[in-house]
Each structure stands twice: as C-alpha cells, then as structure tokens.
Design a protein around this motif. Structure first.
Motif, PDB file in Angstrom:
ATOM      1  N   PRO A   1      -6.641   0.494  -0.797  1.00  0.00           N
ATOM      2  CA  PRO A   1      -7.930   0.520  -0.331  1.00  0.00           C
ATOM      3  C   PRO A   1      -8.289  -0.727   0.598  1.00  0.00           C
ATOM      4  N   GLU A   2      -9.083  -0.528   1.679  1.00  0.00           N
ATOM      5  CA  GLU A   2      -9.287  -1.644   2.483  1.00  0.00           C
ATOM      6  C   GLU A   2     -10.950  -1.809   2.359  1.00  0.00           C
TER       7      GLU A   2
ATOM      8  N   GLY B   1      -8.195   3.163   9.635  1.00  0.00           N
ATOM      9  CA  GLY B   1      -9.534   3.339   9.597  1.00  0.00           C
ATOM     10  C   GLY B   1     -10.301   4.346   8.543  1.00  0.00           C
ATOM     11  N   ALA B   2     -11.570   4.167   8.419  1.00  0.00           N
ATOM     12  CA  ALA B   2     -12.286   4.894   7.574  1.00  0.00           C
ATOM     13  C   ALA B   2     -12.116   6.149   7.942  1.00  0.00           C
TER      14      ALA B   2
ATOM     15  N   GLY C   1     -11.309   1.810   4.965  1.00  0.00           N
ATOM     16  CA  GLY C   1     -10.092   2.082   5.415  1.00  0.00           C
ATOM     17  C   GLY C   1      -9.038   2.110   4.545  1.00  0.00           C
ATOM     18  N   ARG C   2      -7.697   2.341   4.725  1.00  0.00           N
ATOM     19  CA  ARG C   2      -6.461   2.383   3.899  1.00  0.00           C
ATOM     20  C   ARG C   2      -5.364   2.009   4.475  1.00  0.00           C
TER      21      ARG C   2
ATOM     22  N   VAL D   1       0.046 -11.199  -2.941  1.00  0.00           N
ATOM     23  CA  VAL D   1       1.228 -10.989  -2.333  1.00  0.00           C
ATOM     24  C   VAL D   1       1.735  -9.600  -1.993  1.00  0.00           C
ATOM     25  N   SER D   2       1.681  -8.781  -2.998  1.00  0.00           N
ATOM     26  CA  SER D   2       2.061  -7.470  -2.918  1.00  0.00           C
ATOM     27  C   SER D   2       1.301  -6.644  -1.835  1.00  0.00           C
ATOM     28  N   ARG D   3       0.330  -7.141  -1.376  1.00  0.00           N
ATOM     29  CA  ARG D   3      -0.606  -6.529  -0.504  1.00  0.00           C
ATOM     30  C   ARG D   3       0.110  -6.918   1.158  1.00  0.00           C
TER      31      ARG D   3
END
Length: 164
Positions: free
Chosen positions: A47-48, A72-73, A52-53, A101-103
């Motif tokens: 999730p952002e 985007g959303a 967004g994602r 780090v994973s992101r």
C-alpha cells in the motif's frame, strides 16, 4: 508461409518483454488489471500513501530483477522500476528496517542468521558487472536494522546446479 513466420516472430518478441520495457503498458492509461492480465498476480502488494499501490514482481531466487509497478489511487499505471537496479540498491542505508529494504529491493533470495555475530544476512541475485560469474547483493541486519550492505561474486561450480 511468410505471414505465419512473422506472427511467430512477433509472439516470441512479445514473450521477451519485461515489465519495465513492455510497450503494452502505458503510464496514465494502463490499469492494474492490464498488468495482471499480462504478468499474472504479483509477488506482493504494497500500500502507498494516498491510496496507491505498488505491485511487486520478484524473479528471485534465480532471476536478477524485481519489478515494482507503481499504481495511483485510481489503479492507473504511474511507472515501473527495477528494485534491484544499481540506483535502487544505492538507496539502502544503515539504520533502515527490514520492511524498508523489502519495499525497495523486493523479496530476497535467501536469509542466513550468523549466531556468533548476531547478524542476519539477506541476499538477492543481481546482474553482474561483467560476464563469467554471478553476483549477489547482500544486506546485513543486526537488531532489526541495516548494519551495512555489499556485493559478493558467485563463481560457477564444477558441479551442475550446485552454485547457489
């Protein structure tokens, strides 16, 4: 006969497309459903802020890329980056958490804990700077934070399949 050969060549070339260079995916136009129709379900979904994602498409343990598809959303494609590119790897800094780090880098190839030093080492298979050997990017964690990072070479084994 020529038409059949052209169709076959086009199909083979389309099969070689990678997420970061796929002409079928257009920022601002393509949607999450388009990405998943072509590349299947992502390894993970992040999730952002703002709704967004980011869809993660990791090729570990044998591949050398991790495509991060930013949406985007509204579900429209913003862009694609390779989380294992030199620029992405350069973003790893001491003090970061494993999630941070994973992101950036995506799903790791392996994790090993070293009891004597108290360090956990994650690694990713990456593109070598020159041919003839494999390359890994290593991130060293201690007490849940990045201590340091680096690269290591993986030389081919004389025994087939034993150079992991």
């Amino acid at each position: 006969m020529k038409t059949a050969a052209l169709v076959l060549c086009a199909a083979l070339l389309a099969g070689c497309a990678t997420l970061d260079r796929d002409a079928r995916l257009r920022p601002g136009e393509s949607r999450d459903a388009d990405v998943m129709a072509i590349y299947g379900p992502p390894t993970r979904v992040w999730p952002e802020p703002g709704g967004g994602r980011t869809l993660e498409y990791s090729t570990q343990p044998r591949g050398k890329h991790c495509y991060m598809v930013h949406l985007g959303a509204d579900g429209r494609l913003i862009g694609v980056e390779d989380g294992l590119s030199p620029a992405s790897r350069a973003r790893i800094e001491p003090g970061m958490t494993p999630e941070q780090v994973s992101r950036i880098l995506g799903n790791e190839r392996s994790r090993v804990f070293y009891r004597n030093s108290g360090e956990e080492v994650w690694d990713w298979t990456i593109e070598p700077e020159q041919s003839g050997y494999g390359m890994r990017f290593n991130v060293y964690f201690k007490d849940g934070r990045v201590l340091r990072s680096g690269q290591s070479m993986v030389f081919p084994s004389r025994f087939f399949g034993l150079d992991d």
